[in-house]
Design an enzyme around this catalytic site. Structure first.
Site, PDB file in Angstrom:
ATOM      1  N   HIS A  81     -13.993  82.052  34.728  1.00  0.00           N
ATOM      2  CA  HIS A  81     -15.166  81.190  34.956  1.00  0.00           C
ATOM      3  C   HIS A  81     -15.050  79.974  34.042  1.00  0.00           C
ATOM      4  O   HIS A  81     -14.731  80.097  32.860  1.00  0.00           O
ATOM      5  CB  HIS A  81     -16.441  81.987  34.665  1.00  0.00           C
ATOM      6  CG  HIS A  81     -17.657  81.131  34.573  1.00  0.00           C
ATOM      7  ND1 HIS A  81     -17.974  80.200  35.545  1.00  0.00           N
ATOM      8  CD2 HIS A  81     -18.636  81.044  33.632  1.00  0.00           C
ATOM      9  CE1 HIS A  81     -19.094  79.581  35.194  1.00  0.00           C
ATOM     10  NE2 HIS A  81     -19.508  80.068  34.034  1.00  0.00           N
ATOM     11  N   CYS A 104     -23.215  83.193  36.901  1.00  0.00           N
ATOM     12  CA  CYS A 104     -21.813  82.732  36.941  1.00  0.00           C
ATOM     13  C   CYS A 104     -20.844  83.824  37.379  1.00  0.00           C
ATOM     14  O   CYS A 104     -19.693  83.542  37.696  1.00  0.00           O
ATOM     15  CB  CYS A 104     -21.414  82.182  35.579  1.00  0.00           C
ATOM     16  SG  CYS A 104     -22.543  80.912  35.010  1.00  0.00           S
ATOM     17  N   ASN A 156     -19.359  73.290  34.399  1.00  0.00           N
ATOM     18  CA  ASN A 156     -19.705  74.661  34.767  1.00  0.00           C
ATOM     19  C   ASN A 156     -20.509  74.625  36.074  1.00  0.00           C
ATOM     20  O   ASN A 156     -21.617  74.107  36.098  1.00  0.00           O
ATOM     21  CB  ASN A 156     -20.525  75.267  33.618  1.00  0.00           C
ATOM     22  CG  ASN A 156     -20.942  76.703  33.874  1.00  0.00           C
ATOM     23  OD1 ASN A 156     -20.849  77.202  34.987  1.00  0.00           O
ATOM     24  ND2 ASN A 156     -21.416  77.355  32.832  1.00  0.00           N
TER      25      ASN A 156
HETATM   26  O1  UT7 Z   1     -21.792  79.944  32.282  1.00  0.00           O
HETATM   27  C1  UT7 Z   1     -22.536  80.919  31.602  1.00  0.00           C
HETATM   28  C2  UT7 Z   1     -22.131  81.121  30.234  1.00  0.00           C
HETATM   29  N1  UT7 Z   1     -22.360  79.954  29.441  1.00  0.00           N
HETATM   30  C3  UT7 Z   1     -21.615  79.751  28.405  1.00  0.00           C
HETATM   31  O2  UT7 Z   1     -20.701  80.525  28.215  1.00  0.00           O
HETATM   32  C4  UT7 Z   1     -21.936  78.614  27.479  1.00  0.00           C
HETATM   33  C5  UT7 Z   1     -21.698  79.078  26.090  1.00  0.00           C
HETATM   34  N2  UT7 Z   1     -22.034  78.131  25.033  1.00  0.00           N
HETATM   35  C6  UT7 Z   1     -21.385  76.968  24.816  1.00  0.00           C
HETATM   36  O3  UT7 Z   1     -20.559  76.534  25.601  1.00  0.00           O
HETATM   37  C7  UT7 Z   1     -21.650  76.263  23.504  1.00  0.00           C
HETATM   38  O4  UT7 Z   1     -22.460  77.102  22.718  1.00  0.00           O
HETATM   39  C8  UT7 Z   1     -22.341  74.859  23.637  1.00  0.00           C
HETATM   40  C9  UT7 Z   1     -21.347  73.873  24.170  1.00  0.00           C
HETATM   41  C10 UT7 Z   1     -23.555  74.960  24.537  1.00  0.00           C
HETATM   42  C11 UT7 Z   1     -22.789  74.400  22.259  1.00  0.00           C
HETATM   43  O5  UT7 Z   1     -21.667  74.370  21.361  1.00  0.00           O
HETATM   44  P1  UT7 Z   1     -21.757  75.049  19.910  1.00  0.00           P
HETATM   45  O6  UT7 Z   1     -20.481  74.778  19.251  1.00  0.00           O
HETATM   46  O7  UT7 Z   1     -22.135  76.499  20.115  1.00  0.00           O
HETATM   47  O8  UT7 Z   1     -22.913  74.242  19.199  1.00  0.00           O
HETATM   48  P2  UT7 Z   1     -24.295  74.758  18.581  1.00  0.00           P
HETATM   49  O9  UT7 Z   1     -25.250  75.166  19.653  1.00  0.00           O
HETATM   50  O10 UT7 Z   1     -24.014  75.741  17.498  1.00  0.00           O
HETATM   51  O11 UT7 Z   1     -24.832  73.427  17.913  1.00  0.00           O
HETATM   52  C12 UT7 Z   1     -24.121  72.785  16.842  1.00  0.00           C
HETATM   53  C13 UT7 Z   1     -24.807  71.458  16.534  1.00  0.00           C
HETATM   54  C14 UT7 Z   1     -26.325  71.561  16.412  1.00  0.00           C
HETATM   55  O12 UT7 Z   1     -26.725  70.619  15.418  1.00  0.00           O
HETATM   56  P3  UT7 Z   1     -27.028  71.100  13.921  1.00  0.00           P
HETATM   57  O13 UT7 Z   1     -28.130  72.117  14.015  1.00  0.00           O
HETATM   58  O14 UT7 Z   1     -25.748  71.671  13.405  1.00  0.00           O
HETATM   59  O15 UT7 Z   1     -27.433  69.820  13.229  1.00  0.00           O
HETATM   60  C15 UT7 Z   1     -26.826  71.092  17.743  1.00  0.00           C
HETATM   61  O16 UT7 Z   1     -28.130  70.548  17.692  1.00  0.00           O
HETATM   62  O17 UT7 Z   1     -24.573  70.571  17.635  1.00  0.00           O
HETATM   63  C16 UT7 Z   1     -25.817  70.030  18.098  1.00  0.00           C
HETATM   64  N3  UT7 Z   1     -25.701  69.778  19.532  1.00  0.00           N
HETATM   65  C17 UT7 Z   1     -25.240  68.619  20.012  1.00  0.00           C
HETATM   66  N4  UT7 Z   1     -24.798  67.482  19.413  1.00  0.00           N
HETATM   67  C18 UT7 Z   1     -24.366  66.476  20.215  1.00  0.00           C
HETATM   68  C19 UT7 Z   1     -25.998  70.596  20.558  1.00  0.00           C
HETATM   69  N5  UT7 Z   1     -25.749  70.007  21.717  1.00  0.00           N
HETATM   70  C20 UT7 Z   1     -25.269  68.763  21.427  1.00  0.00           C
HETATM   71  C21 UT7 Z   1     -24.816  67.674  22.189  1.00  0.00           C
HETATM   72  N6  UT7 Z   1     -24.382  66.559  21.558  1.00  0.00           N
HETATM   73  N7  UT7 Z   1     -24.799  67.727  23.551  1.00  0.00           N
END
Ligand code: UT7
Length: 332
Positions: free
Chosen positions: A255, A114, A285
């Site tokens: 980004h 990115c 993204n």
């Molecule tokens: O471009 C390069 C750089 N990339 C980035 O900067 C991306 C950085 N990361 C992110 O944007 C975020 O971490 C995400 C959007 C990918 C995820 O958001 P988060 O707030 O960090 O969620 P998490 O990974 O901590 O997951 C929280 C919960 C989990 O469930 P439990 O374990 O709490 O029951 C996940 O399984 O959300 C769940 N989850 C979802 N639920 C519904 C993860 N993805 C999804 C989804 N829909 N798509």
């Protein structure tokens, strides 16, 4: 001494829209969750037969046309992509150069995920300032749908396709020159974001179909935290190094990975809402294409005027990062 000026911008956005509701039919997710956690509402997906080089070529044609240069004046082409037409060779840059009808022009790809656009901007600047090249076409192009696992809800909700391109030219006028570019990388975080299969580091046989799929994998939450920290630090440093206040920035163009990341960085830097350029809701993204697509968005809305100062800020797999202080300096 020659300086490097950012002359023109162009972009290509595929027609097909993939909404959050569409994704909710494919994986266990909801529009509400995606909107709240990422700010993304929809992303563009290219046609099956449409390649990264097709999109890069379309964006490049617009950038060339808007630059006022004749195509024969371009003497280098650099493409930033993590979703090249072919994984080893030929480079996507050489395919774009052929599609544009550029003859005998140095062309190559770079891989900085990115951060790719900021990296190619810095390479163009260095070649121009050294006197080796005069007009460099830089292209950030991605068909991320080709390397996205649409069974993984943690990644498939984030990514989209598209391309952006710019012309960077030599100038003797320091007033219109790119002020500064910072780039960096830290390989200790290389496992946060990767395409683990398909290369020589893969545990799978390259010809084994199961292992051949080259999908992105991400430790999202850890990446999120490093992203906020790194993006903020990088901007503070480039502003301090150049004695520029954040209030002097007309367009802050980060980004477009996640609205929450952009908001956290914007707040830490005390950026006003009107300074921050946002396209994440409609494009998601698009990795190396995200910053030039965002620049093109404000250009096409008539919001980017000659002499206005842009601050670019990127972060991505590798991990890599970069920032740039860039006045918009069109010839016409
Ligand atoms: O471009 C390069 C750089 N990339 C980035 O900067 C991306 C950085 N990361 C992110 O944007 C975020 O971490 C995400 C959007 C990918 C995820 O958001 P988060 O707030 O960090 O969620 P998490 O990974 O901590 O997951 C929280 C919960 C989990 O469930 P439990 O374990 O709490 O029951 C996940 O399984 O959300 C769940 N989850 C979802 N639920 C519904 C993860 N993805 C999804 C989804 N829909 N798509």
């Amino acid at each position: 001494m020659a300086y490097a000026a950012f002359r023109s911008i162009g972009a290509y956005v595929p027609e097909k829209i993939l909404t959050n509701d569409d994704l909710a039919k494919m994986v266990d997710t909801t529009d509400e969750w995606i909107t709240k956690r990422t700010g993304i509402k929809e992303r563009r997906i290219s046609k099956k037969e449409e390649t990264t080089s097709d999109m890069g070529t379309a964006a490049a044609k617009k950038a060339i046309e808007r630059s006022g240069l004749d195509i024969s004046e371009i003497d280098m082409l650099i493409c930033a992509t993590i979703s090249p037409d072919y994984f080893c060779m030929p480079s996507t840059a050489t395919i774009i150069s052929n599609k544009l009808g550029l003859a005998n022009v140095t062309s190559f790809d770079i891989s900085a995920a990115c951060t790719g656009f900021v990296y190619i901007l810095s390479i163009a600047k260095a070649f121009i300032e050294s006197g080796m090249k005069k007009n460099v076409l830089i292209v950030g192009a991605e068909k991320l749908s080709a390397i996205t696992d649409y069974t993984d809800r943690g990644t498939c909700i984030l990514f989209g396709d598209g391309a952006g391109a710019a012309i960077i030219s030599a100038t003797e006028n320091k007033e219109e020159a790119i002020i500064d570019i910072h780039t960096g990388a830290d390989g200790t975080f290389s496992d946060l974001l990767m395409t683990p299969n398909g290369g020589s580091g893969s545990i799978h046989d390259a010809l084994d179909q199961e292992g051949a799929g080259c999908f992105m994998q991400m430790k999202g939450n850890e990446t999120f935290k490093v992203a906020v920290r790194t993006l903020t630090k990088d901007v503070v440093e480039i502003l301090e190094d150049n004695n520029i206040e954040s209030s002097a920035i007309k367009h802050f163009i980060p980004h477009q990975a996640n609205l929450r990341i952009i908001k956290a960085v914007g707040d830490a830097l005390k950026m006003k809402d009107e300074q921050v350029v946002l396209t994440v809701a409609k494009y998601g993204n698009t990795s190396g294409a995200s910053i030039p697509m965002a620049i093109n968005d404000i250009y096409e809305q008539g919001k980017l005027k000659k002499g206005e100062l842009m601050l670019l800020d990127a972060f991505g797999g590798g991990l890599t990062w970069g920032s740039a202080l860039v006045p918009f300096s069109p010839l016409k």
